[in-house]
Design a protein around this motif. Sequence first.
Motif, PDB file in Angstrom:
ATOM      1  N   ASP A   1      24.033  33.101  21.100  1.00  0.00           N
ATOM      2  CA  ASP A   1      24.089  34.144  20.077  1.00  0.00           C
ATOM      3  C   ASP A   1      24.606  35.481  20.608  1.00  0.00           C
ATOM      4  O   ASP A   1      24.640  36.462  19.874  1.00  0.00           O
ATOM      5  N   LYS A   2      25.031  35.514  21.854  1.00  0.00           N
ATOM      6  CA  LYS A   2      25.550  36.760  22.441  1.00  0.00           C
ATOM      7  C   LYS A   2      27.074  36.857  22.355  1.00  0.00           C
ATOM      8  O   LYS A   2      27.659  37.835  22.808  1.00  0.00           O
ATOM      9  N   ALA A   3      27.731  35.868  21.765  1.00  0.00           N
ATOM     10  CA  ALA A   3      29.196  35.837  21.715  1.00  0.00           C
ATOM     11  C   ALA A   3      29.776  37.088  21.052  1.00  0.00           C
ATOM     12  O   ALA A   3      30.708  37.698  21.591  1.00  0.00           O
ATOM     13  N   ASP A   4      29.246  37.472  19.902  1.00  0.00           N
ATOM     14  CA  ASP A   4      29.775  38.647  19.206  1.00  0.00           C
ATOM     15  C   ASP A   4      29.599  39.918  20.030  1.00  0.00           C
ATOM     16  O   ASP A   4      30.506  40.760  20.093  1.00  0.00           O
ATOM     17  N   ALA A   5      28.467  40.058  20.677  1.00  0.00           N
ATOM     18  CA  ALA A   5      28.216  41.240  21.519  1.00  0.00           C
ATOM     19  C   ALA A   5      29.152  41.262  22.721  1.00  0.00           C
ATOM     20  O   ALA A   5      29.636  42.330  23.119  1.00  0.00           O
ATOM     21  N   VAL A   6      29.417  40.095  23.285  1.00  0.00           N
ATOM     22  CA  VAL A   6      30.336  40.006  24.430  1.00  0.00           C
ATOM     23  C   VAL A   6      31.743  40.394  23.999  1.00  0.00           C
ATOM     24  O   VAL A   6      32.416  41.192  24.660  1.00  0.00           O
ATOM     25  N   VAL A   7      32.208  39.863  22.880  1.00  0.00           N
ATOM     26  CA  VAL A   7      33.552  40.184  22.386  1.00  0.00           C
ATOM     27  C   VAL A   7      33.661  41.669  22.057  1.00  0.00           C
ATOM     28  O   VAL A   7      34.644  42.325  22.443  1.00  0.00           O
ATOM     29  N   GLU A   8      32.670  42.217  21.386  1.00  0.00           N
ATOM     30  CA  GLU A   8      32.704  43.636  21.030  1.00  0.00           C
ATOM     31  C   GLU A   8      32.779  44.514  22.285  1.00  0.00           C
ATOM     32  O   GLU A   8      33.551  45.471  22.339  1.00  0.00           O
ATOM     33  N   ARG A   9      31.989  44.165  23.290  1.00  0.00           N
ATOM     34  CA  ARG A   9      32.010  44.958  24.531  1.00  0.00           C
ATOM     35  C   ARG A   9      33.335  44.765  25.263  1.00  0.00           C
ATOM     36  O   ARG A   9      33.896  45.725  25.806  1.00  0.00           O
ATOM     37  N   ALA A  10      33.883  43.550  25.279  1.00  0.00           N
ATOM     38  CA  ALA A  10      35.174  43.289  25.928  1.00  0.00           C
ATOM     39  C   ALA A  10      36.278  44.107  25.275  1.00  0.00           C
ATOM     40  O   ALA A  10      37.152  44.650  25.961  1.00  0.00           O
ATOM     41  N   GLU A  11      36.235  44.226  23.958  1.00  0.00           N
ATOM     42  CA  GLU A  11      37.225  45.048  23.256  1.00  0.00           C
ATOM     43  C   GLU A  11      37.138  46.506  23.719  1.00  0.00           C
ATOM     44  O   GLU A  11      38.162  47.174  23.874  1.00  0.00           O
TER      45      GLU A  11
ATOM     46  N   SER B   1      50.082  40.406  28.926  1.00  0.00           N
ATOM     47  CA  SER B   1      49.350  41.525  29.522  1.00  0.00           C
ATOM     48  C   SER B   1      48.033  41.770  28.792  1.00  0.00           C
ATOM     49  O   SER B   1      47.004  42.032  29.423  1.00  0.00           O
ATOM     50  N   TYR B   2      48.072  41.691  27.490  1.00  0.00           N
ATOM     51  CA  TYR B   2      46.870  41.903  26.683  1.00  0.00           C
ATOM     52  C   TYR B   2      45.821  40.849  27.034  1.00  0.00           C
ATOM     53  O   TYR B   2      44.657  41.169  27.326  1.00  0.00           O
ATOM     54  N   ALA B   3      46.208  39.581  27.019  1.00  0.00           N
ATOM     55  CA  ALA B   3      45.263  38.500  27.326  1.00  0.00           C
ATOM     56  C   ALA B   3      44.769  38.589  28.774  1.00  0.00           C
ATOM     57  O   ALA B   3      43.575  38.389  29.039  1.00  0.00           O
ATOM     58  N   ALA B   4      45.670  38.906  29.703  1.00  0.00           N
ATOM     59  CA  ALA B   4      45.276  39.025  31.110  1.00  0.00           C
ATOM     60  C   ALA B   4      44.285  40.167  31.305  1.00  0.00           C
ATOM     61  O   ALA B   4      43.404  40.094  32.169  1.00  0.00           O
ATOM     62  N   CYS B   5      44.386  41.204  30.524  1.00  0.00           N
ATOM     63  CA  CYS B   5      43.445  42.316  30.566  1.00  0.00           C
ATOM     64  C   CYS B   5      42.110  41.921  29.928  1.00  0.00           C
ATOM     65  O   CYS B   5      41.045  42.340  30.370  1.00  0.00           O
ATOM     66  N   PHE B   6      42.164  41.089  28.903  1.00  0.00           N
ATOM     67  CA  PHE B   6      40.964  40.707  28.176  1.00  0.00           C
ATOM     68  C   PHE B   6      40.059  39.791  28.993  1.00  0.00           C
ATOM     69  O   PHE B   6      38.837  39.811  28.819  1.00  0.00           O
TER      70      PHE B   6
ATOM     71  N   CYS C   1      38.649  46.596  27.473  1.00  0.00           N
ATOM     72  CA  CYS C   1      40.045  46.205  27.717  1.00  0.00           C
ATOM     73  C   CYS C   1      40.983  47.401  27.513  1.00  0.00           C
ATOM     74  O   CYS C   1      41.099  47.959  26.426  1.00  0.00           O
ATOM     75  N   LYS C   2      41.686  47.753  28.564  1.00  0.00           N
ATOM     76  CA  LYS C   2      42.567  48.928  28.532  1.00  0.00           C
ATOM     77  C   LYS C   2      43.810  48.698  27.676  1.00  0.00           C
ATOM     78  O   LYS C   2      44.325  49.642  27.072  1.00  0.00           O
ATOM     79  N   VAL C   3      44.287  47.476  27.615  1.00  0.00           N
ATOM     80  CA  VAL C   3      45.445  47.197  26.761  1.00  0.00           C
ATOM     81  C   VAL C   3      45.020  47.258  25.294  1.00  0.00           C
ATOM     82  O   VAL C   3      45.733  47.806  24.455  1.00  0.00           O
ATOM     83  N   HIS C   4      43.856  46.727  24.993  1.00  0.00           N
ATOM     84  CA  HIS C   4      43.317  46.818  23.628  1.00  0.00           C
ATOM     85  C   HIS C   4      43.259  48.279  23.190  1.00  0.00           C
ATOM     86  O   HIS C   4      43.683  48.633  22.090  1.00  0.00           O
ATOM     87  N   ASP C   5      42.788  49.120  24.085  1.00  0.00           N
ATOM     88  CA  ASP C   5      42.674  50.551  23.805  1.00  0.00           C
ATOM     89  C   ASP C   5      44.044  51.192  23.582  1.00  0.00           C
ATOM     90  O   ASP C   5      44.174  52.116  22.781  1.00  0.00           O
TER      91      ASP C   5
END
Length: 130
Positions: free
Chosen positions: A96-106, A43-48, A109-113
């Motif tokens: 160079d946008k990978a870190d910004a993308v991951v930070e925003r995805a976190e 569920s976590y990965a599917a949300c991510f 993501c409702k499961v992350h939250d």
Amino acid sequence: MSKEVRTISEEGFSATNEIRDFETSIDATGEAAPDTLESLLASYAACFVPALRVAAEQRKAGDLGRVEIHTTGDLNDDDKLDAITFDVQVENEVGDKADAVVERAEALCKVHDALKESLHATVELEDGAF
């Protein structure tokens, strides 16, 4: 607004979950269906995944193409989750946008939250993977 799930167990450690017009099975022993922690990790990965796609768009990283997440849940001595790792592979380059993308995805993501902070996934993103 709320979300509703009906969980039914006739016997043993297996349960059927009724979610709108869908059914999923979870077996705490992992013998007849994915176990509870595997279901949480899925569920976590599917949300991510959609969180990554939206984050890439919002951070002007472009379309990710194919996305694969290999999720690892490390267990402690009590067989409870101790840590979660996402090894993320995306088809297209994000540079160079990978870190910004991951930070925003976190943040998206409702499961992350919903998880306690100590179980937030450590994310490694590999672009141009396919």
